[in-house]
Structure formats: C-alpha cells, structure tokens
Design a protein around this motif. Structure first.
Motif, short mmCIF file in Angstrom:
data_model
loop_
_atom_site.label_atom_id
_atom_site.label_comp_id
_atom_site.label_asym_id
_atom_site.label_seq_id
_atom_site.Cartn_x
_atom_site.Cartn_y
_atom_site.Cartn_z
N UNK A 163 5.24 -18.56 -22.48
CA UNK A 163 5.51 -17.40 -23.32
C UNK A 163 4.22 -16.62 -23.51
N UNK A 164 4.32 -15.44 -24.14
CA UNK A 164 3.16 -14.60 -24.41
C UNK A 164 2.68 -14.80 -25.84
N UNK A 165 1.36 -14.84 -26.01
CA UNK A 165 0.75 -14.92 -27.33
C UNK A 165 -0.38 -13.91 -27.39
N UNK A 166 -0.69 -13.46 -28.59
CA UNK A 166 -1.91 -12.68 -28.83
C UNK A 166 -2.90 -13.63 -29.49
N UNK A 167 -4.05 -13.82 -28.87
CA UNK A 167 -5.06 -14.74 -29.38
C UNK A 167 -6.41 -14.04 -29.46
N UNK A 168 -7.34 -14.64 -30.19
CA UNK A 168 -8.67 -14.07 -30.36
C UNK A 168 -9.75 -14.85 -29.62
N UNK A 179 -2.65 -2.65 -26.21
CA UNK A 179 -2.21 -4.02 -25.92
C UNK A 179 -0.79 -4.25 -26.44
N UNK A 180 -0.53 -3.81 -27.69
CA UNK A 180 0.80 -3.99 -28.27
C UNK A 180 1.85 -3.22 -27.45
N UNK A 181 1.46 -2.05 -26.97
CA UNK A 181 2.38 -1.25 -26.15
C UNK A 181 2.73 -1.98 -24.86
N UNK A 207 -10.61 -8.91 -22.79
CA UNK A 207 -10.22 -8.53 -24.16
C UNK A 207 -9.81 -7.06 -24.25
N UNK A 208 -8.94 -6.76 -25.24
CA UNK A 208 -8.45 -5.41 -25.46
C UNK A 208 -9.14 -4.80 -26.68
N UNK A 209 -9.98 -3.80 -26.45
CA UNK A 209 -10.60 -3.09 -27.57
C UNK A 209 -9.57 -2.20 -28.27
#
Length: 609
Positions: free
Chosen positions: A112-117, A136-138, A129-131
């Motif tokens: 699955x997809x996750x948003x991580x730091x 990124x959300x789009x 990384x996405x500045x």
C-alpha cells in the motif's frame, strides 16, 4: 583555538576533515583531495579569506580527519556527515526529515501507499522527498483514482480475513485483497504500474496498458479490458496537462538558483520522457558570504544524496565545483552513466533559463511574505513595549504553562519566542517534583524557580534571560512566579500573566488588567505564545500518560520486559500504533522476535474483540 602547527601531521590523501568548537560540537565538514593542503588553506592571511570563513576559523578548537580511498568516497562520507550533524557553517538544504516521501510497502503482502518523513532500510520503495506537499497529495489522489489498491494497515499475511470488505471495495477503490478477491501476482502488477507512474514513465505505462487491453479484448475478457480502458483514459488526461519540453525522451533534472539579500531558492524541474512531471522549490540556509557555485555544489551533493532516483542527465544553469567527482559518484549510485551539463547555448540553455525564472518568481513570493511577516512582528513587539510600559522591546519572550490531570503527572512547559518567532531549540520541559496534588500556583513557582536557578548556576542551556516573562493564568499564577524571581534576585525581569477567559493581561501591583485592542498585533502575538506554551505542555503530559498506559498494558504480556516496552513505544509511537501494527511489523521492531510479536499481536487482537 586550533594550533595550525598540527597540520604538518595531516596526510596528503583524500578524505574528510571535521572542524569542532570548544564544546566538541561539529561546526563544519568538508572533503579534500589532499587533507593537508585543504586544511592548511584555511590558515592563510585573513585578508584572503571570506568573512564567514574567518568567523568559523576563530571558533575552531580541534580538527579531525578521516582518510578515504578516493575523492568519490570522500564526497559520499561528506554528504552523510553533513546530513547527520547539520554543522553550523555548512550550507544546508532544509532538514530532509521535514520533507515527506511516498512509501510503497513492498516489504508487506499486498503493498500500500504511505506518507512518511523518514527513509528506512526496510525493502520498501520510496519516492521523494517532496518539498511541495500539495503536489505530493495531488499525485496520491490521482493514483487512488486510477489504481484500486488497499489503504488499510491490516496484516494480510494470512487471508481471507474473517470480516467484510470495507467501503473502498464497494466504491471500486480497492479490490479487497483481504478477502482473497485478487491474486497476489495481479495485485503486484498494479503496484508495478504505480511505480512507473511515480517514476514519470506515464507514456511507457500507457503504451503497456494499451497492449494489455488489446490482449484482454482478444481473449474476450471484456471486463478487464474495460477496467484497463478507464485507467488509460485517466492517465492520458494527466499526460495532457504536462508540458512537453523535449522530444528526445531522456530523463533529466534541471536545476537553477535565485538569490535574494539573505535567502537562496533553488528550483528543480523533473523531466521524464520529455515532459515536466513535477517541480520542487528548495530554500537553503547558511548561504551568507558563499559564492553561487559553492551554493549550487552543496545543493547538488545533498539533494542527490537523499534522492531515490537519479536521472540520466542533470542540467545546471551555472558551473559547480567537483563536477567530474559528482558524475562518478552518481554513476555508482545509479548504476549507469550520468551527465552533469552546464549549457552555454541552445535548447538546454533555454530550459535552464526557464527554471531560473521560476526560481526568481518563487523567491519574490517568499521575500514578500517574509517581509510582511517581519513588519507584523516588529509592530507587535513595539506595541507590547508601549502597552506594557516596558523599558526595552521584548525581543526574547519566555512563556510557562502547567498541565496535569487532577494533579496527576503534573508537568510544565517553557517556550521561547525571539523576534516574535518560535525558537524551538530553547524550549524546555519540566516534571513537577515538589508539589503534590492539583496546585497550579505552587507548580508555577517551582518551575520558574528551577529555570532561573539553573541560569544563575551557569547552566548554558538556560543562560539567556528573557526580556519578558509570560505566565499562562491569572493573578495567582503571576504572584507565585514573581515570588520565585524575587527569591533569586531577578525581580527586574518584567512578568505578565495572560488570563484565557477574557484575554486580560495582569501585572504585579495593579488591580486592573491591561486590555489590549482586539485587532492589535500585540494581542495576536501574546495569544500565539500562550497557545504554544499550552500545546507544548499538553503534548508532554500526553506523552507521559501514554507511556504510563502503555507500560501498564504491556506488563501483562508474557515476554515483554522493560527493554521491549521502550522499543515498541519508540517504534510505533504509542498504544494505538502498536494495536494497528501487523505481526510482521511487530517482529521487525528492535529487540523483538516472532514469539514476542505473536504474544503482543494476540493480546491486542483479543482486546479489540
């Protein structure tokens, strides 16, 4: 002060040198072809050195070095040391921990997809990384609409699960792998398509999907062909919105810089298969006194040290240092030749100029926003001085707040604002030690006394005294805070209390409160500071309460001792995270094994029933 005579013992070999101050803190990291020659260059006549370098050398107490086999190895080591230590005098890309990544959990069944730091060595696939978090959300929204993969955190190592498929299955946003409705091989094919999408290979993906659609139609599998047709239509709509900048289909990044008075913006355009698939602006710090090529070189090193994808070609609008070494490093990182190009004319020069113009526009926007904010902050501080009848502008303001649950686990927070901006490195937390029960007054006195006692004892973490002390509360809290200051001989520090109910400000010796105008910048500022102190105290209190609850719950599980409890807390962030973790995730936590993970998983599985 470092003794330059020691440089005679430095080797004439490639490596990394590490400069430290008198407190043994790393303040600068650099690489060199010859360590002796490079370090010696810092100790020539100050007239030949930039002001920033002269300032840095005056603080150097010791210089260590690490010898490497090649300049490329030195470059890699330099990047990693800068990333880990973030030295004061190195040009720094904003901390990459703050930039999010898209993670595809290839280390789990049915990823699955996750948003991580943070990127981990866990066999998952990371993009970023996405500045630009919005971009990124789009991208994630587009993926969720086109590709029906799961978003849940369920453990799918053993399927089907004894529960119904969720709403996402019924609205065709998920194919319910939890019920065994899709084979792992077919699901993995969808994941491969998502990876191609995130790599910017949309045209190649569309071509492959068209071939599969035709194959499905030829096999009379019209349902699959229709699903592929819908995916292709959605992808082609995305492609229509992307700007074509090249017809050679080469994957390339285009980098350009814009520089303001005390700020630098570097813009990166990502071109995949001839189309711009994304762009990211980056703000750099510690750039005062640095030359443009030095700034660009530092950015390229730090950016590609963090990057999970290296293109075939990197176009930069100006010259950089170490170009050949960087190309060799990126070749090893990518596994194939990478060209770093500084164009002088032609199409590539025009592309670089386009990116540079975007960097300038973004910088103008940042400058305008920063300037407006600076003016508001200056106005707020001037108003505070006037309304509170202070001798000086309160450039450093400290605020205290108490948090407890009916007197249990009482804690206090100290937050610091300098020039009306949070200075988080000076924030401090306190556990109340001497007060029993719910007594905010005595708790406030204790924490104020302890903070300033440590300042008077020479503790460098507390040696900066505030121009204004802000107490969250009313007359009672103010009275006890002032008692602490008087006992320490620090009654000269201006102190106010902000009562939350009517936002009235109380000062010592005055029965009537000071009422700031509702639309004043001064009121907005004290509210922000008070709210931040409250937030910080509450978060500390919650973390202690979570640890206590977690400890008491985990103590009931066989085989889970103190070390494992701490490891689980650190890995999953709390009780809820442990409950949601899969069996595999629990087993991979530090200090855990399959037997212990099984015990934890079964314990919470039973609780949830």
């Amino acid at each position: 002060m470092f003794n330059p005579d020691k440089i005679a013992d430095f080797p004439e070999k490639p490596g990394v040198y590490i400069m430290k101050d008198k407190r043994n803190r790393i303040i600068y990291v650099g690489k060199a072809i010859s360590l002796k020659n490079r370090v010696r260059s810092y100790f020539q006549s100050p007239k030949n050195l930039p002001i920033k370098v002269v300032s840095m050398i005056s603080k150097v107490e010791n210089i260590e070095y690490i010898v490497t086999d090649s300049e490329v190895e030195a470059l890699i080591l330099e990047c990693n040391l800068i990333k880990f230590n973030r030295p004061k005098y190195n040009i720094l890309l904003r901390d990459d921990k703050q930039y999010p990544y898209i993670k595809i959990t290839l280390n789990q069944p049915f990823p699955r997809l996750e948003v991580v730091r943070r990127v981990k060595q866990d066999k998952a696939r990371y993009f970023g990384p996405y500045a630009d978090v919005g971009a990124m959300r789009e991208a994630i929204d587009v993926i969720n609409k086109i590709f029906p993969i799961r978003s849940c955190r369920k453990d799918l190592s053993q399927i089907p699960l004894k529960e119904r498929p969720c709403l996402n299955y019924h609205i065709k946003r998920c194919l319910a792998p939890c019920q065994g409705f899709i084979e792992a091989e077919e699901y993995d094919e969808i994941i491969k398509n998502i990876i191609m999408f995130l790599e910017g290979k949309q045209e190649t993906l569309v071509k492959q999907l068209k071939e599969k659609m035709q194959e499905a139609a030829n096999n009379l599998n019209f349902e699959k062909a229709a699903a592929l047709r819908d995916q292709i239509a959605a992808l082609e709509k995305v492609l229509e919105e992307q700007k074509i900048v090249s017809t050679d289909m080469i994957n390339r990044d285009i980098i350009a810089m814009a520089r303001g008075i005390d700020i630098v913006c570097i813009q990166v355009f990502f071109v995949r298969e001839g189309k711009v698939v994304g762009r990211e602006p980056f703000i750099l710090s510690n750039t005062n006194g640095a030359e443009r090529r030095e700034i660009l070189t530092a950015f390229v090193k730090q950016f590609y040290n963090n990057a999970n994808f290296v293109p075939d070609e990197i176009i930069i609008d100006e010259d950089i240092d170490d170009k050949a070494t960087i190309e060799e490093w990126l070749k090893h990182k990518k596994g194939s030749k990478v060209y770093v190009i500084i164009p002088k004319r032609g199409e590539k020069k025009k592309l670089a100029e386009m990116v540079a113009e975007n960097a300038r526009i973004y910088l103008d926007q940042v400058d305008s926003k920063d300037e407006r904010e600076k003016l508001r902050n200056l106005q707020a501080l001037e108003e505070l001085k006037q309304y509170l009848n202070l001798e000086n502008v309160p450039r450093r303001i400290e605020a205290f707040d108490i948090s407890n649950t009916q007197g249990a686990e009482s804690v206090a927070s100290m937050v610091v604002f300098e020039e009306a901006q949070p200075k988080k490195e000076d924030y401090r937390k306190f556990k109340i030690k001497t007060v029993k029960g719910p007594n905010d007054f005595e708790s406030m006195k204790e924490v104020v006394f302890r903070r300033f006692k440590r300042a008077l004892s020479g503790d460098k973490k507390f040696n900066n005294l505030p121009d204004l002390l802000l107490i969250d509360g009313g007359k009672g809290q103010l009275k006890y805070a002032r008692e602490a200051l008087k006992e320490l001989g620090l009654s000269f520090i201006p102190t106010i209390a902000l009562a939350e109910e009517f936002e009235h400000i109380f000062t010592e010796g005055n029965d009537e409160p000071i009422i700031l105008p509702e639309n004043s910048e001064a009121l907005y500022l004290v509210q922000r500071i008070r709210d931040e102190a409250h937030r910080f105290a509450l978060s500390f209190h919650r973390s202690l309460r979570t640890k206590r609850n977690l400890k008491s719950v985990l103590e009931d599980i066989p085989g889970i001792g103190k070390a494992r409890r701490l490891a689980l807390l650190k890995t999953f962030g709390g009780l809820e995270g442990i409950k949601q973790a899969s069996l595999e995730e629990l087993a991979n936590a530090p200090g855990m094994n399959k037997k212990a993970a099984q015990a934890v998983y079964e314990h919470f599985h039973c609780i949830s029933k």
